[in-house]
Design an enzyme around this catalytic site. Structure first.
Site, PDB file in Angstrom:
ATOM      1  N   ASN A  84      57.089  80.465  54.464  1.00 21.27           N
ATOM      2  CA  ASN A  84      56.837  79.639  53.382  1.00 21.27           C
ATOM      3  C   ASN A  84      58.194  79.669  52.383  1.00 21.27           C
ATOM      4  O   ASN A  84      58.198  79.079  51.176  1.00 21.27           O
ATOM      5  CB  ASN A  84      55.896  79.948  52.582  1.00 21.27           C
ATOM      6  N   ILE A  92      60.969  77.654  47.824  1.00 21.94           N
ATOM      7  CA  ILE A  92      59.856  77.939  48.102  1.00 21.94           C
ATOM      8  C   ILE A  92      58.734  77.146  48.171  1.00 21.94           C
ATOM      9  O   ILE A  92      58.787  76.152  47.421  1.00 21.94           O
ATOM     10  CB  ILE A  92      59.073  79.231  47.108  1.00 21.94           C
ATOM     11  N   CYS A  93      57.865  77.229  49.345  1.00 25.39           N
ATOM     12  CA  CYS A  93      56.684  76.349  49.183  1.00 25.39           C
ATOM     13  C   CYS A  93      55.458  77.226  48.737  1.00 25.39           C
ATOM     14  O   CYS A  93      54.914  77.767  49.474  1.00 25.39           O
ATOM     15  CB  CYS A  93      56.579  75.890  50.722  1.00 25.39           C
ATOM     16  N   LEU A  94      55.188  76.852  47.359  1.00 21.77           N
ATOM     17  CA  LEU A  94      53.863  77.382  46.927  1.00 21.77           C
ATOM     18  C   LEU A  94      53.310  76.441  45.943  1.00 21.77           C
ATOM     19  O   LEU A  94      54.028  75.866  45.009  1.00 21.77           O
ATOM     20  CB  LEU A  94      54.398  78.789  46.020  1.00 21.77           C
TER      21      LEU A  94
END
Ligand SMILES: [Zn+2]
Ligand SMILES: [Zn+2]
Lengths: 200, 623
Positions: A84, A92-94
């Site tokens: 992620n 960041i993929c959040l």
């Protein structure tokens, strides 16, 4: 910066400093050099029992003028191998840093969420497709690669001799260390494929 | 109506469910039996995935074998009488449950809903209490701004009609005198000999935080804006201090309004349509007085006051302003000035009242719009009028009580009505809380002690009034729990276009079905105020995406269209695929940009795609 944002950041800064997690040096927040508090530096330690254990990760945090209505912009400054998190840019993929952000969240919860993300990756919503694929298809290689990156970039202390040797081997062929490591990691540590990749 | 719930024909029937949707008794069991195993499976999956359903909330499932009766089942979890030591809270939760059901029906564009008496069965509510809260839920809902497509709410009971009869009786009594139902009064009116299970000591099993939040949302004394209809006018009540009436009429012939507002350009030559009409009908005295003011250029924002001559007003306010033009959207400064102008006009009348005059009502057209038909522009201007009036309503002494927004054509009226309704729903979501009630709480937005606290209608979370209004102006969702309170609008470039074609070829995994081709086209442009770096330019692009022409695919296409219209498909910022910042990029609603290649290559087949994109759309309030 809007008044409310400054006011919040000041409070949140205190919240982090006073927190239990900071006392256990799991998270840390720095004002950085900027006076206006728009840019901060966060630090999280790699959670135990993960390939990131023992590593220290530095995060660039940018507070938008519209904070806390919009989330802070956070990215990894320390290079990391994680489904992620982009291995190239640290992006960041959040969800909570995007549309699931809520004003009730704070820098402390963001740091803790990122730490939790290190402990439980979500390969189905990847930032880095190559890493996610490896995580799913070759979990052992993924674990070793992530451990190796931790040692190489995040002051981790668990060596992966086999991988270090392969990096050295490619460096001997004249390739730059980081590029060599990326190529090997992207190709499941197959030296031939990595070399081909570097030459193409 | 005394018929089994499962034997009528509506868009949705309501299931009186429990938190686990286990459907083991009463109405729930009856529905589960009729709807079949698939239905129960969907229920179980929902709970497994999202956890238990909180009291007063509901989830929608398909109707499965009940297809002939309805398309959907709204599974609503009412309160269990025994769970509450404070029965007042139990009553509030039931009213809220009913209201939430109707709310869901509106969001899902349903036209008719059938509802059994929730919580009356094994959840042990006294029949009277049930009927009262049924009535309250329905009333509170009808009193709210937007009812969407919902035309019919059918109350049904299989066992006996006692509750229905009571509800009918209460509703007709209450709605005739316009009062609201006070929970305290209901509590007093309940017969004492009712078996109040668990009344002493109580077993407060329910989650505490949940209880508290629900309490806040119903503990209201006042709303910021509400909407009703009367004698052909839409009436918007601002903070119980000012009423705005929106209707179509010839403004200069209004019989009972004190002030007429008319726009004028800076030259003050009486050139506008309304100004000319007034000149024709108001007579000599008026013309004489007006002449005295002519002959010198005026400043924007000036308000000149004259008598009304033969017209039935007491005064005419001539407001100097420049027109909006429809060549481009008005900028924030322009709109802000306009808001201030609207507030100043009303305030001016208010100030006159300090001296003897008694001016109670003002009439104005949609100022500054002339022949503008551009919807986007009208929305911006209408919203500014709303804000201006809202600002005025906040001032301490409001002696001008009535504002008539009157237009000669129905088209403009309905545009204003629409804008006001959506604004009112947004502000109508806020309830002012008694100041002494839990005032030591701090607001999570500013992290300061709460200043003029308000609670959100559905989730009950509390904030400073200004904090939440500021938040809503950016994103209409709760800062704590992200419950949506309106439509979310994105920063997709306004000149983006989308075209859809149907192709005969099939996508892998959807053989036998055609394919929708969506072509997006976004020209090059510059970032505006809503974007991260205003002024910076970006490259436009064209993108093509594919969807199967299946029932599911059509649903997604419909949702994507809505998302596109709300500016949510693209954004400007960081691109995940290229790693660059300040570029035009997809906005977390995934599209299949290739026909083939599977998920790895953004193509088909991908059985997970449709459910996933639906979730992504839902995260932005599109469902
Ligand atoms: Zn606040
Ligand atoms: Zn909330």
């Amino acid at each position: 910066m809007a008044n409310i944002a400054v006011q919040r950041i000041k409070r949140e800064f205190k919240e982090v400093v006073k927190s239990d997690e900071a006392a256990k040096s799991m998270i840390h927040l720095d004002m950085g050099s900027s006076e206006n508090m728009m840019e901060l530096t966060g630090t999280i330690s790699g959670p135990p029992d993960t390939p990131y254990a023992g590593g220290t990760y530095i995060l660039d945090i940018r507070i938008p003028e519209t904070y806390p209505f919009n989330p802070p912009k956070v990215k990894f400054n320390t290079k990391i191998w994680h489904p992620n998190i982009s291995s190239a840019t640290g992006a960041i993929c959040l969800d909570i840093l995007k549309d699931q952000w809520a004003a009730a969240m704070t820098l402390r919860t963001v740091l803790l969420s990122l730490q939790a993300l290190l402990a439980s990756p979500e390969p189905d919503d990847p930032q880095d497709a190559v890493v996610a694929k490896q995580f799913k298809e070759n979990p052992d290689i993924f674990f070793q690669t992530a451990t190796h990156w931790t040692q190489a970039y995040a002051k981790g202390s668990t060596p992966v001799p086999e991988y270090s040797d392969k990096v050295t081997q490619l460096m001997g062929m004249g390739f730059e260390e980081h590029k060599a490591r990326v190529a090997l990691s992207n190709n499941n540590w197959n030296v031939e494929c990595a070399t081909e990749n570097l030459l193409s | 109506m005394l018929i089994p719930l499962t034997k009528i024909s509506v868009d949705a029937i309501v299931n009186a469910a429990n938190k686990n949707l286990s459907n083991g008794a009463g109405v729930a069991l009856a529905i589960a039996k009729e709807a079949g195993k698939q239905y129960q499976r969907e229920c179980d999956d929902l709970v497994k995935k999202n956890g238990k359903i909180a009291v007063s909330k509901n989830v929608v499932t398909k109707s499965h074998k009940l297809q002939k009766t309805c398309k959907h089942v709204i599974n609503a979890v009412g309160p269990d009488w025994a769970d509450y030591t404070d029965k007042e809270d139990a009553l509030k939760d039931l009213a809220l449950t009913v209201e939430n059901v109707l709310e869901t029906a509106v969001t899902m564009n349903m036209t008719s809903v059938a509802m059994p008496p929730i919580s009356s069965g094994i959840f042990g509510f006294p029949k009277e209490a049930c009927a009262w809260m049924y009535s309250k839920g329905v009333l509170d809902f009808t009193w709210k701004g937007s009812h969407g497509q919902l035309k019919e709410v059918i109350l049904v009971d299989v066992q006996d009609s006692t509750i229905l009869d009571m509800t009918f009786q209460y509703l007709s009594k209450i709605s005739n005198n316009g009062a609201t139902i006070q929970i305290k009064d209901v509590l007093k009116s309940l017969p004492k000999e009712q078996p109040l299970r668990g009344a002493e000591g109580g077993t407060a099993r329910a989650d505490k935080s949940e209880r508290k939040s629900v309490k806040a949302s119903t503990n209201t004394t006042d709303r910021l804006c509400s909407h009703t209809m009367e004698k052909g006018a839409d009436i918007f009540n601002f903070r119980n201090s000012v009423e705005v009436l929106v209707y179509t009429a010839d403004i200069i012939r209004l019989p009972n309004v004190d002030i007429l507002v008319t726009p004028e350009s800076r030259s003050f030559k009486g050139e506008g349509i309304l100004a000319r009409k007034i000149a024709e009908t108001a007579g000599k005295d008026y013309t004489k007085e007006r002449r005295k003011l002519e002959g010198q250029p005026r400043q924007s924002g000036e308000i000149l006051i004259t008598i009304a001559g033969n017209l039935k007003f007491q005064k005419i306010f001539h407001v100097i302003m420049s027109r909006f033009d429809d060549r481009g959207p008005p900028n924030d400064t322009q709109l802000n000035q306009f808001k201030t102008l609207i507030k100043d006009v009303i305030q001016r009348a208010n100030d006159l009242n300090v001296k003897k005059t008694k001016l109670k009502s003002i009439a104005m057209p949609l100022l500054g719009t002339g022949h503008i038909r551009d919807q986007w522009l009208l929305t911006a201007i209408g919203g500014a009028v709303f804000d201006g009036i809202y600002r005025y309503s906040k001032s301490a002494k409001t002696s001008v009580k009535e504002i008539h927004l009157v237009n000669i054509n129905e088209e403009t009226t309905s545009a204003i009505r629409k804008i006001f309704l959506s604004e009112a729903t947004e502000k109508g979501n806020l309830a002012i809380i008694d100041d002494d009630d839990e005032s030591d709480n701090s607001c999570v937005v500013c992290m300061e002690p709460m200043d003029q606290p308000v609670a959100l209608r559905n989730c009950g979370h509390q904030f400073c009034r200004d904090c939440i209004l500021d938040y809503f102006s950016r994103k209409p969702s709760c800062p704590m729990c992200n419950t949506m309170y309106g439509k979310l609008y994105g920063d997709q470039p306004v000149d983006a276009t989308a075209n859809v074609y149907l192709d005969k070829s099939s996508l892998p995994g959807h053989e036998g079905h055609g394919t929708f081709i969506i072509d997006y086209d976004i020209p090059d442009g510059r970032q505006n105020d809503q974007h991260p770096n205003p002024g910076m330019s970006y490259r436009g692009f064209r993108r093509r995406a594919y969807l199967p022409d299946t029932e599911e695919g059509q649903t997604v296409l419909h949702l994507l269209r809505e998302a596109f219209n709300q500016g949510l498909i693209f954004t400007i910022g960081y691109s995940r695929t290229t790693g660059k910042d300040n570029v035009l990029t997809w906005n977390d609603i995934h599209h299949k940009t290739r026909k083939e290649g599977g998920p790895q290559r953004f193509g088909y087949p991908d059985p997970e795609y449709i459910p996933r994109v639906k979730e992504e759309l839902a995260a932005k309030g599109i469902r």
